[in-house]
Design a protein around this motif. Structure first.
Motif, mmCIF file in Angstrom:
data_model
loop_
_atom_site.group_PDB
_atom_site.id
_atom_site.type_symbol
_atom_site.label_atom_id
_atom_site.label_comp_id
_atom_site.label_asym_id
_atom_site.label_seq_id
_atom_site.Cartn_x
_atom_site.Cartn_y
_atom_site.Cartn_z
ATOM 1 N N LYS A 182 0.861 -1.278 -0.167
ATOM 2 C CA LYS A 182 0.051 0.053 -0.031
ATOM 3 C C LYS A 182 0.982 1.201 -0.016
ATOM 4 C CE LYS A 182 -4.311 -1.700 2.350
ATOM 5 N NZ LYS A 182 -5.086 -1.593 3.176
ATOM 6 N N GLU A 183 1.883 1.254 0.956
ATOM 7 C CA GLU A 183 2.875 2.193 0.958
ATOM 8 C C GLU A 183 3.587 2.659 -0.433
ATOM 9 O OE1 GLU A 183 1.600 1.193 4.767
ATOM 10 O OE2 GLU A 183 2.559 0.167 3.272
ATOM 11 N N GLU A 184 3.813 1.474 -1.005
ATOM 12 C CA GLU A 184 4.652 1.497 -2.168
ATOM 13 C C GLU A 184 3.769 2.210 -3.423
ATOM 14 O OE1 GLU A 184 6.719 -1.980 -3.676
ATOM 15 O OE2 GLU A 184 6.919 -2.646 -1.651
ATOM 16 N N ILE A 185 2.528 1.653 -3.223
ATOM 17 C CA ILE A 185 1.389 2.150 -4.371
ATOM 18 C C ILE A 185 1.278 3.773 -4.135
ATOM 19 C CG2 ILE A 185 -0.937 2.377 -5.055
ATOM 20 C CD1 ILE A 185 -0.775 -0.767 -4.339
ATOM 21 N N GLU A 186 1.139 4.087 -2.699
ATOM 22 C CA GLU A 186 0.738 5.546 -2.579
ATOM 23 C C GLU A 186 2.121 6.488 -3.094
ATOM 24 O OE1 GLU A 186 0.138 5.702 1.601
ATOM 25 O OE2 GLU A 186 -1.849 4.813 1.332
ATOM 26 N N ALA A 187 3.485 5.902 -2.605
ATOM 27 C CA ALA A 187 4.541 6.761 -3.287
ATOM 28 C C ALA A 187 4.785 6.766 -4.662
ATOM 29 C CB ALA A 187 5.986 5.846 -2.805
ATOM 30 N N ILE A 188 4.423 5.719 -5.632
ATOM 31 C CA ILE A 188 4.239 5.884 -6.977
ATOM 32 C C ILE A 188 3.305 6.775 -7.395
ATOM 33 C CG2 ILE A 188 4.030 4.587 -8.977
ATOM 34 C CD1 ILE A 188 4.933 1.874 -7.869
ATOM 35 N N LYS B 28 -0.683 -2.573 -7.935
ATOM 36 C CA LYS B 28 -2.093 -2.837 -7.749
ATOM 37 C C LYS B 28 -2.936 -3.966 -7.877
ATOM 38 C CE LYS B 28 -3.619 2.131 -8.047
ATOM 39 N NZ LYS B 28 -4.559 3.124 -8.571
ATOM 40 N N GLU B 29 -2.307 -4.599 -8.994
ATOM 41 C CA GLU B 29 -2.903 -5.982 -9.043
ATOM 42 C C GLU B 29 -2.250 -7.099 -8.161
ATOM 43 O OE1 GLU B 29 -4.794 -7.215 -11.763
ATOM 44 O OE2 GLU B 29 -4.907 -5.387 -12.601
ATOM 45 N N ARG C 150 -4.868 -9.213 -5.539
ATOM 46 C CA ARG C 150 -4.750 -10.468 -5.409
ATOM 47 C C ARG C 150 -4.523 -10.995 -3.953
ATOM 48 N NH1 ARG C 150 -1.556 -10.059 -10.191
ATOM 49 N NH2 ARG C 150 0.428 -10.363 -8.950
ATOM 50 N N GLN C 151 -3.670 -10.325 -3.207
ATOM 51 C CA GLN C 151 -3.716 -10.612 -1.760
ATOM 52 C C GLN C 151 -4.911 -10.132 -0.909
ATOM 53 O OE1 GLN C 151 -0.373 -8.155 -0.178
ATOM 54 N NE2 GLN C 151 1.183 -9.159 -1.603
ATOM 55 N N GLN C 152 -5.684 -9.102 -1.242
ATOM 56 C CA GLN C 152 -6.780 -8.745 -0.422
ATOM 57 C C GLN C 152 -7.826 -9.930 -0.609
ATOM 58 O OE1 GLN C 152 -7.466 -4.753 -1.850
ATOM 59 N NE2 GLN C 152 -6.695 -4.064 -0.143
ATOM 60 N N SER C 153 -7.718 -10.337 -2.047
ATOM 61 C CA SER C 153 -8.944 -11.255 -2.503
ATOM 62 C C SER C 153 -8.922 -12.614 -1.639
ATOM 63 C CB SER C 153 -8.949 -11.386 -3.881
ATOM 64 O OG SER C 153 -9.995 -12.255 -4.397
ATOM 65 N N SER C 154 -7.480 -12.926 -1.762
ATOM 66 C CA SER C 154 -7.137 -14.334 -1.079
ATOM 67 C C SER C 154 -7.382 -14.252 0.359
ATOM 68 C CB SER C 154 -5.904 -14.604 -1.308
ATOM 69 O OG SER C 154 -4.842 -13.723 -1.023
ATOM 70 N N GLY C 155 -7.179 -13.051 1.102
ATOM 71 C CA GLY C 155 -7.376 -12.969 2.348
ATOM 72 C C GLY C 155 -8.594 -12.982 2.892
ATOM 73 N N LEU D 232 -22.752 3.082 -4.408
ATOM 74 C CA LEU D 232 -21.272 3.267 -4.645
ATOM 75 C C LEU D 232 -20.932 4.277 -3.601
ATOM 76 C CD1 LEU D 232 -20.262 2.325 -8.111
ATOM 77 C CD2 LEU D 232 -19.982 1.158 -6.048
ATOM 78 N N ILE D 233 -19.722 4.214 -3.116
ATOM 79 C CA ILE D 233 -19.226 5.415 -2.350
ATOM 80 C C ILE D 233 -17.727 5.667 -2.754
ATOM 81 C CG2 ILE D 233 -20.758 5.228 -0.267
ATOM 82 C CD1 ILE D 233 -18.623 3.741 1.159
ATOM 83 N N GLU D 234 -17.272 6.798 -2.388
ATOM 84 C CA GLU D 234 -15.734 7.110 -2.648
ATOM 85 C C GLU D 234 -14.816 5.989 -1.904
ATOM 86 O OE1 GLU D 234 -14.155 11.301 -3.730
ATOM 87 O OE2 GLU D 234 -15.712 11.324 -2.130
ATOM 88 N N GLY D 235 -13.910 5.483 -2.642
ATOM 89 C CA GLY D 235 -13.003 4.293 -2.005
ATOM 90 C C GLY D 235 -13.643 3.065 -2.270
ATOM 91 N N ALA D 236 -14.753 2.792 -3.128
ATOM 92 C CA ALA D 236 -15.121 1.243 -3.241
ATOM 93 C C ALA D 236 -14.021 0.799 -4.029
ATOM 94 C CB ALA D 236 -16.371 1.486 -4.430
ATOM 95 N N ALA D 237 -13.352 1.238 -4.889
ATOM 96 C CA ALA D 237 -12.340 0.348 -5.628
ATOM 97 C C ALA D 237 -11.181 -0.091 -4.657
ATOM 98 C CB ALA D 237 -11.593 0.995 -6.635
ATOM 99 N N GLU D 238 -11.161 0.668 -3.444
ATOM 100 C CA GLU D 238 -10.327 0.080 -2.380
ATOM 101 C C GLU D 238 -10.647 -0.865 -1.336
ATOM 102 O OE1 GLU D 238 -9.937 3.524 -3.466
ATOM 103 O OE2 GLU D 238 -8.471 2.768 -4.855
ATOM 104 N N ASN D 239 -12.021 -1.138 -1.723
ATOM 105 C CA ASN D 239 -13.175 -1.857 -0.859
ATOM 106 C C ASN D 239 -13.725 -1.485 0.281
ATOM 107 O OD1 ASN D 239 -14.136 -4.479 -0.709
ATOM 108 N ND2 ASN D 239 -12.890 -5.456 0.759
ATOM 109 N N ARG D 240 -13.600 0.042 0.216
ATOM 110 C CA ARG D 240 -14.565 0.789 1.216
ATOM 111 C C ARG D 240 -15.881 0.406 1.159
ATOM 112 N NH1 ARG D 240 -15.119 7.085 1.796
ATOM 113 N NH2 ARG D 240 -16.346 7.111 3.839
ATOM 114 N N GLY D 241 -16.641 0.253 2.292
ATOM 115 C CA GLY D 241 -18.013 -0.159 2.280
ATOM 116 C C GLY D 241 -18.154 -1.255 1.557
ATOM 117 N N GLY D 242 -17.363 -2.452 1.379
ATOM 118 C CA GLY D 242 -17.768 -3.540 0.561
ATOM 119 C C GLY D 242 -17.580 -3.296 -0.928
#
Length: 371
Positions: free
Chosen positions: A4-10, A38-39, A43-48, A118-128
């Motif tokens: 997450k931190e790497e993504i934010e830095a990029i 991001k991919e 994948r990590q979030q999906s498996s978790g 849908l709410i902001e942050g949906a793509a990051e799984n906020r609010g499912g």
């Protein structure tokens, strides 16, 4: 540093880097790295999380996802258009699950899906949000439902879909790649391609293309190049319905139209409706039909005549006799001899045609098959 931190830095580096010819190569590599990370995170979030999501079985001839923020009136609209019974309330998050309904229009069965707001942050799984977006990705058309008072929500919804790999109202750019064992990257581009070769090569290398023949004929952006190297982008048409117009003063219409134009939405193409008062629904149904690109084929059945009540529904893109045979199923594909067509696509009534004949809306089709 975690993913997450790497993504934010990029993302921060991309935002801080001015885009010009001298920085194009660098930005190209950064965007390729960002997409890959991001991919990996997804994948990590999906498996978790066990890969949870909404299991909505597709029915009918096409599927439309109603997308909007909470309380824009999607449930009311679904109930007005279909036989669904979606709970309706004036508070946020009334719809807690995906509610399907079936719109019967021009002989076609069109499945409408009222997905949770849908709410902001949906793509990051906020609010499912990722579960909601997974349903949207399987649709044939995205219908944005906006409140006449909150047109700005469109941009936020659009971005959430974009982050979740949904590309609206566009076609993928073709990048032809043939891997080889040696010789490096051999890149061939047409005069229309504005990206320089080194930028393209840099992105390709980020995706581990070392030895390949690559051909690009169309102009494209760095983002489109990255998209073309992924196999999980969904390219869907979209439409816009502006709801609650019964609550606005006539003098406010000009403001609504101006707000639409700010988001590159032609007010002439948006459909103004009141789901509560059931106004503008006929225009909305017609827009849905047109944007889905559906066509009706009336089957001439031996001994029973022409069935105009339950047509075979195809699309403008998959409209050949062969496509019709595939939809009909059974043994027609193996037993097919030829077909006879009357209607808009035929040169004359009862024209004899083969598998590659392209059908048009309201053609009459008779299949001649071997016994």
């Amino acid at each position: 540093m975690g993913l997450k931190e790497e993504i934010e830095a990029i993302e921060e580096e991309i935002a801080d880097t001015p885009y010009n010819k001298s920085t194009e190569q660098h930005i190209g590599r950064l965007k390729a790295k960002l997409s890959e990370k991001k991919e990996k995170l997804e994948r990590q979030q999906s498996s978790g999380s066990g890969g949870g999501g909404y299991a909505v079985e597709k029915h009918g001839d096409a599927t439309v996802a109603l997308v909007g923020f909470p309380s824009v009136g999607k449930s009311t609209l679904l109930n007005a258009l279909t036989n669904a019974d979606s709970e309706v309330g004036s508070y946020e998050f009334t719809t807690l699950d995906v509610n399907p309904g079936m719109l019967d229009y021009r002989g076609a069965n069109i499945q409408l899906l009222d997905v949770p707001g849908l709410i902001e942050g949906a793509a990051e799984n906020r609010g499912g949000g990722q579960a909601v977006l997974s349903v949207v990705r399987t649709a044939d058309l995205v219908l944005f439902v906006l409140s006449a008072f909150e047109i700005d929500q469109y941009e936020r919804l659009y971005q959430e879909l974009y982050k979740n790999k949904v590309r609206l109202d566009t076609e993928p750019v073709q990048v032809n790649i043939r891997k080889k064992h040696k010789g490096g990257i051999n890149l061939t581009t047409s005069d229309r391609v504005s990206l320089d070769d080194e930028t393209i090569m840099g992105v390709l290398r980020e995706y581990d293309y070392v030895n390949a023949d690559v051909t690009i004929r169309e102009d494209l952006t760095i983002d489109q190049l990255v998209d073309s190297l992924q196999d999980n982008r969904e390219y869907l048409p979209s439409a816009v319905a502006v709801n609650k117009v019964d609550l606005i003063d006539p003098s406010y219409v000009e403001t609504v139209e101006g707000n639409l134009r700010e988001h590159d939405i032609d007010p002439e193409e948006a459909v103004f409706i009141s789901a509560e008062k059931e106004r503008g629904l006929d225009s909305l149904k017609e827009t849905i039909w047109d944007d889905l690109g559906l066509i009706r084929i009336y089957m001439d059945k031996p001994g029973r005549g022409i069935d105009r009540e339950e047509p075979l529904v195809l699309t403008e893109e998959k409209n050949t006799v062969d496509d019709a045979l595939h939809e009909l199923g059974g043994s027609f594909e193996d037993r097919f001899r030829f077909a006879r067509v009357s209607g808009p696509s035929a040169k004359h009534d009862e024209q004899q045609v083969g598998r590659d004949h392209e059908l048009e809306d309201e053609d009459v089709l008779r299949i001649i098959a071997r016994k």
